[in-house]
Motif scaffolding. Structure first.
Motif, PDB file in Angstrom:
ATOM      1  N   ARG A 124      -7.388   8.697  13.853  1.00  0.00           N
ATOM      2  CA  ARG A 124      -7.108   7.260  14.529  1.00  0.00           C
ATOM      3  C   ARG A 124      -5.855   6.813  14.497  1.00  0.00           C
ATOM      4  O   ARG A 124      -5.115   6.096  14.785  1.00  0.00           O
ATOM      5  N   GLY A 125      -5.020   7.814  13.476  1.00  0.00           N
ATOM      6  CA  GLY A 125      -3.798   7.880  13.280  1.00  0.00           C
ATOM      7  C   GLY A 125      -3.410   7.070  11.852  1.00  0.00           C
ATOM      8  O   GLY A 125      -2.086   6.882  11.666  1.00  0.00           O
ATOM      9  N   ILE A 126      -4.256   6.998  11.008  1.00  0.00           N
ATOM     10  CA  ILE A 126      -4.211   6.176   9.699  1.00  0.00           C
ATOM     11  C   ILE A 126      -3.420   7.341   8.909  1.00  0.00           C
ATOM     12  O   ILE A 126      -3.995   8.487   8.901  1.00  0.00           O
ATOM     13  N   ASP A 127      -2.387   6.838   8.019  1.00  0.00           N
ATOM     14  CA  ASP A 127      -1.852   7.782   7.107  1.00  0.00           C
ATOM     15  C   ASP A 127      -2.941   8.536   6.302  1.00  0.00           C
ATOM     16  O   ASP A 127      -3.690   7.808   5.589  1.00  0.00           O
ATOM     17  N   LYS A 128      -2.507   9.945   5.986  1.00  0.00           N
ATOM     18  CA  LYS A 128      -3.571  10.371   4.869  1.00  0.00           C
ATOM     19  C   LYS A 128      -3.680   9.640   3.642  1.00  0.00           C
ATOM     20  O   LYS A 128      -4.727   9.669   3.152  1.00  0.00           O
ATOM     21  N   THR A 129      -2.444   9.471   2.965  1.00  0.00           N
ATOM     22  CA  THR A 129      -2.517   9.018   1.807  1.00  0.00           C
ATOM     23  C   THR A 129      -3.303   7.436   1.825  1.00  0.00           C
ATOM     24  O   THR A 129      -4.283   7.570   0.650  1.00  0.00           O
ATOM     25  N   PHE A 130      -3.075   6.531   2.767  1.00  0.00           N
ATOM     26  CA  PHE A 130      -3.927   5.342   2.998  1.00  0.00           C
ATOM     27  C   PHE A 130      -5.370   5.683   2.930  1.00  0.00           C
ATOM     28  O   PHE A 130      -6.122   4.881   2.516  1.00  0.00           O
ATOM     29  N   PRO A 136       0.800  -1.186  -0.038  1.00  0.00           N
ATOM     30  CA  PRO A 136       0.058   0.102   0.045  1.00  0.00           C
ATOM     31  C   PRO A 136       0.870   1.353   0.126  1.00  0.00           C
ATOM     32  O   PRO A 136       0.557   2.188  -0.625  1.00  0.00           O
ATOM     33  N   ALA A 137       2.004   1.330   0.591  1.00  0.00           N
ATOM     34  CA  ALA A 137       2.779   2.492   0.711  1.00  0.00           C
ATOM     35  C   ALA A 137       3.464   2.713  -0.631  1.00  0.00           C
ATOM     36  O   ALA A 137       3.961   3.998  -0.656  1.00  0.00           O
ATOM     37  N   VAL A 138       3.640   1.687  -1.607  1.00  0.00           N
ATOM     38  CA  VAL A 138       4.309   2.022  -2.650  1.00  0.00           C
ATOM     39  C   VAL A 138       3.353   2.474  -3.947  1.00  0.00           C
ATOM     40  O   VAL A 138       2.492   1.680  -4.248  1.00  0.00           O
ATOM     41  N   SER A 139       3.257   3.940  -4.036  1.00  0.00           N
ATOM     42  CA  SER A 139       2.421   4.445  -4.930  1.00  0.00           C
ATOM     43  C   SER A 139       2.826   4.720  -6.387  1.00  0.00           C
ATOM     44  O   SER A 139       1.910   4.656  -7.596  1.00  0.00           O
ATOM     45  N   ASP A 140       4.227   5.062  -6.316  1.00  0.00           N
ATOM     46  CA  ASP A 140       4.966   5.114  -7.703  1.00  0.00           C
ATOM     47  C   ASP A 140       5.311   4.019  -8.328  1.00  0.00           C
ATOM     48  O   ASP A 140       6.471   3.575  -8.377  1.00  0.00           O
ATOM     49  N   ALA A 141       4.532   3.433  -9.141  1.00  0.00           N
ATOM     50  CA  ALA A 141       4.544   2.049  -9.748  1.00  0.00           C
ATOM     51  C   ALA A 141       5.791   2.397 -10.791  1.00  0.00           C
ATOM     52  O   ALA A 141       6.843   1.368 -10.802  1.00  0.00           O
TER      53      ALA A 141
END
Length: 285
Positions: A233-239, A76-81
């Motif tokens: 709740r602490g979830i990363d904004k991107t996710f 999930p953290a890898v967005s730049d394919a």
């Protein structure tokens, strides 16, 4: 199969089951993880772990050593394919990999926005034989991402409107992935994998209520409220944005398709939502 299978995403909801079914079939595999020591402490020492990180190209060669086939998942953290996944595919091509089984998304062939779309294109362009698995909404999201709300708030806190989803068990996806890696008749094919029926979240809440013996509601929050609560709740904004995007797709009816492709691969009916909840019931009690 002479060489090994490299299983990426081994510590996730699908990769662990891919490994499980490969092991049961007697197929040698390497579990690709970012932290080998931590994985060895958590899992069986019978598993061969190898360091692998899409963001560290220096890990590619060793990970692909003695490997014939790859089960590929995008973290999930890898967005730049293009920056991180394409170089790995190019290295796989260089190493003579015979098949990449890529865990994609249902409907991705019509949706160029998620990175999965580009990854499929990169694989096709590489010339490596492929199998694309395009699953519907994971049942296991309900015992991970949404576990807190179901257990503590008795609420399916999901912004999906009145739409239906053809929920799929990740255990079934893992088994299907193992089969298409082992069998010879799945090259250069794409499969849309779903459960046997499409349910809305009001229906899922009813199934939970019966199984748990207490009332579970589906509050159907707005996407903005859902996003705000997740970030608080602490979830990363991107996710959080990715989650909202996926549920907006669901809300627009893009997750309701039901196919028989999973049943054909497995040779049996897919796992039902009722069976899944019973199997994982301790998560919400």
């Amino acid at each position: 199969m002479k060489g090994k299978v490299l299983v990426t995403g081994f510590t996730g909801n699908v990769g662990s089951f891919v490994g499980k079914y490969l092991k049961e079939a007697g197929v040698n595999f390497k579990a690709a993880v970012r932290n080998v020591k931590r994985a060895e402490e958590k899992y069986s020492n019978e598993i061969e772990f190898v360091e692998f990180d899409f963001e560290k190209a220096s890990t590619f060669d060793k990970a692909l050593e003695d490997v014939d086939k790859i089960f590929l998942m995008r973290p999930p953290a890898v967005s730049d394919a293009k920056k991180y996944v394409k170089p790995f595919i190019e290295k796989a091509k260089e190493k003579g990999i015979k098949q990449i089984v890529f865990l994609s998304l249902m409907g991705i062939e019509h949706n160029p926005i998620p990175p999965h779309y580009k990854i499929e294109k990169f694989i096709v362009e590489s010339g490596i034989p492929y199998t694309f698995l395009r699953p519907s909404f994971f049942m296991q999201n309900l015992d991970t991402t949404h576990r807190f709300d179901i257990k503590e708030n008795k609420d399916l806190f999901i912004p999906a409107g009145k739409s239906k989803s053809s929920f799929i068990d990740t255990r079934d996806i893992g088994e299907a992935a193992a089969k298409v890696l082992i069998e010879d008749n799945h090259l250069n094919k794409a499969y849309t994998l779903t459960g046997s029926e499409a349910l809305d979240y009001y229906e899922v809440a009813e199934i939970f209520s019966k199984a748990l013996g207490k009332k579970i509601i589906y509050s159907n929050p707005s996407p903005l409220r859902f996003r705000k609560v997740m970030i608080n709740r602490g979830i990363d904004k991107t996710f959080a944005n990715v989650m909202v995007g996926l549920y907006m797709s669901t809300k627009m009816g893009m997750a309701k398709k039901v196919t028989s492709e999973l049943e054909k691969i497995l040779g049996r009916k897919p796992t039902s939502v009722e069976k899944y909840i019973q199997d994982y019931i301790d998560c919400w009690k």
